[in-house]
Design a protein around this motif. Sequence first.
Motif, mmCIF file in Angstrom:
data_model
loop_
_atom_site.group_PDB
_atom_site.id
_atom_site.type_symbol
_atom_site.label_atom_id
_atom_site.label_comp_id
_atom_site.label_asym_id
_atom_site.label_seq_id
_atom_site.Cartn_x
_atom_site.Cartn_y
_atom_site.Cartn_z
ATOM 1 N N ALA A 186 44.952 48.790 41.801
ATOM 2 C CA ALA A 186 45.019 47.528 40.997
ATOM 3 C C ALA A 186 44.775 45.928 41.657
ATOM 4 N N CYS A 187 43.489 45.591 41.477
ATOM 5 C CA CYS A 187 43.073 44.147 42.059
ATOM 6 C C CYS A 187 43.534 43.050 41.239
ATOM 7 N N GLN A 188 43.793 41.758 41.936
ATOM 8 C CA GLN A 188 44.123 40.559 41.474
ATOM 9 C C GLN A 188 42.698 40.046 40.187
ATOM 10 N N ASP A 189 41.620 40.543 40.582
ATOM 11 C CA ASP A 189 40.525 40.080 39.807
ATOM 12 C C ASP A 189 40.658 40.967 38.326
ATOM 13 N N LYS A 190 41.786 41.625 37.963
ATOM 14 C CA LYS A 190 42.028 42.306 36.736
ATOM 15 C C LYS A 190 41.159 43.715 36.661
ATOM 16 N N LYS A 191 40.699 44.227 37.543
ATOM 17 C CA LYS A 191 40.145 45.242 37.750
ATOM 18 C C LYS A 191 41.002 46.632 38.152
ATOM 19 N N LEU A 192 40.833 47.952 37.565
ATOM 20 C CA LEU A 192 41.442 49.062 37.899
ATOM 21 C C LEU A 192 40.363 50.154 38.469
ATOM 22 N N PHE A 193 40.640 50.597 39.642
ATOM 23 C CA PHE A 193 39.878 51.544 40.347
ATOM 24 C C PHE A 193 40.339 52.817 40.400
ATOM 25 N N LYS A 194 39.557 54.126 39.981
ATOM 26 C CA LYS A 194 40.180 55.257 40.529
ATOM 27 C C LYS A 194 39.432 55.790 41.584
ATOM 28 N N ILE A 195 40.006 56.420 42.612
ATOM 29 C CA ILE A 195 39.273 56.565 43.864
ATOM 30 C C ILE A 195 39.396 57.963 44.411
ATOM 31 N N ASP A 196 38.597 58.707 44.620
ATOM 32 C CA ASP A 196 38.487 59.946 45.367
ATOM 33 C C ASP A 196 38.877 59.866 46.751
ATOM 34 N N LEU A 197 40.165 60.211 46.960
ATOM 35 C CA LEU A 197 40.558 60.075 48.684
ATOM 36 C C LEU A 197 39.541 60.673 49.518
ATOM 37 N N PRO A 198 39.628 62.116 49.481
ATOM 38 C CA PRO A 198 38.829 63.006 50.437
ATOM 39 C C PRO A 198 37.108 62.305 50.836
ATOM 40 N N LYS A 199 36.668 61.912 49.405
ATOM 41 C CA LYS A 199 35.332 61.397 49.696
ATOM 42 C C LYS A 199 35.205 59.819 50.011
ATOM 43 N N PHE A 200 36.527 59.349 49.789
ATOM 44 C CA PHE A 200 36.534 57.783 49.682
ATOM 45 C C PHE A 200 35.685 57.073 49.045
ATOM 46 N N GLU A 201 35.636 57.185 47.746
ATOM 47 C CA GLU A 201 34.678 56.773 46.721
ATOM 48 C C GLU A 201 35.268 56.412 45.551
ATOM 49 N N ILE A 202 34.623 55.294 44.864
ATOM 50 C CA ILE A 202 35.312 54.803 43.614
ATOM 51 C C ILE A 202 34.608 55.777 42.544
ATOM 52 N N VAL A 203 35.244 56.593 41.762
ATOM 53 C CA VAL A 203 34.711 57.288 40.661
ATOM 54 C C VAL A 203 34.779 57.027 39.398
ATOM 55 N N GLU A 204 35.600 55.821 39.248
ATOM 56 C CA GLU A 204 35.792 55.198 37.815
ATOM 57 C C GLU A 204 36.378 53.922 37.985
ATOM 58 N N LEU A 205 36.139 52.802 37.173
ATOM 59 C CA LEU A 205 36.340 51.485 37.107
ATOM 60 C C LEU A 205 36.634 51.084 35.728
ATOM 61 N N GLN A 206 37.547 50.247 35.572
ATOM 62 C CA GLN A 206 38.171 49.650 34.163
ATOM 63 C C GLN A 206 38.212 48.186 34.667
ATOM 64 N N LYS A 207 37.358 47.391 33.965
ATOM 65 C CA LYS A 207 37.474 45.839 34.082
ATOM 66 C C LYS A 207 38.578 45.283 32.996
ATOM 67 N N ASN A 208 38.988 44.013 33.431
ATOM 68 C CA ASN A 208 39.869 43.281 32.344
ATOM 69 C C ASN A 208 41.140 44.271 31.825
ATOM 70 N N VAL A 209 41.423 44.895 32.749
ATOM 71 C CA VAL A 209 42.588 45.954 32.404
ATOM 72 C C VAL A 209 43.781 44.944 31.593
ATOM 73 N N HIS A 210 43.961 43.934 32.221
ATOM 74 C CA HIS A 210 45.102 42.960 31.768
ATOM 75 C C HIS A 210 44.563 41.577 31.884
ATOM 76 N N LYS A 211 45.149 40.673 31.071
ATOM 77 C CA LYS A 211 44.519 39.164 31.134
ATOM 78 C C LYS A 211 45.081 38.509 32.419
ATOM 79 N N LYS A 212 45.990 38.826 33.108
ATOM 80 C CA LYS A 212 46.483 38.498 34.278
ATOM 81 C C LYS A 212 46.895 39.624 35.171
ATOM 82 N N MET A 213 47.451 39.527 36.517
ATOM 83 C CA MET A 213 47.688 40.441 37.356
ATOM 84 C C MET A 213 48.561 41.522 36.981
ATOM 85 N N PHE A 214 48.212 42.737 37.634
ATOM 86 C CA PHE A 214 49.343 43.863 37.102
ATOM 87 C C PHE A 214 49.410 44.879 38.199
#
Length: 283
Positions: A186-214
């Motif tokens: 969870a990032c302060q800019d309201k983005k939610l990331f799903k990351i594959d740890l063995p590859k260390f790569e972003i596999v999904e991204l959701q923007k504007n998850v909440h209107k404020k920090m989460f």
Amino acid sequence: MDYLIKSEGAVLGFCIQKYYIDFLCKKMLCKIDKESGKIVCKKEIFKKEGSARIITADENQIYISDFCTLYILSREDYEIIGKWKIGEDLSSDICGMTVDEKRIYCSIRNGRIITVDKISFDKHEYVISDASMWSLKIFDHYLLCGTVDGQLLLLDRNTMLSEKKLILSKQNIRSLCVNGTTLYAACQDKKLFKIDLPKFEIVELQKNVHKKMFDCVGLYDDMLVTVSYPCSEITLWNMNTLEKRKEIKTPLSLSGNAYIEEDKLYITSRNIYGIGIISLNEF
């Protein structure tokens, strides 16, 4: 929302074990029975009240940060095993903490990590980044660190050297949740990331998850649960696609802590005097 227990003030943090919950409130550390909600152990730990303390635990011990000081206590009876001054002032206070089977990891403001051996209590200091790290998580033989300037770092826990780096944002990575080989961030800019740890790569991204920090709280069934305290909302997302499934509105305030066990969400907030319980299967 139901209450497991009501307290004299806001609960600053809590740790859950099989039969009990340990929680911080004002100057006290308390242990309650999860079934009855009754207090079975209570001890005054601090001389003054504080709002920025961090609590974590393993099977035998509780670890609490109070500004620049690390406390280690017996989980059974709250005997203070020791306390150590980790930092010196506002430029070196403890801003994140986690533990593994051997060490306590304390992230110190402005990019350092100090490790404390659980048996010898020897301390070692490592310069990791130019930025502070609020979120620390254990994965395999690695330590995951989210920095306030939006970098996700993968450190080898044996050498404490950074092996990989992933830039997620220009703002704080304030919350990390590990599920197997998947990381949710969870990032302060309201983005939610799903990351594959063995590859260390972003596999999904959701923007504007909440209107404020989460925060990313954990998994329930096939859903990821996030909580935005400033927005007074709890949201459930498809754990694979990050598509929104459900939203629960409940009064919350600024910041707090939450933990999922089976279908129960234990939650605290500055406006909740005690520990609340929300049954996720009712929504």
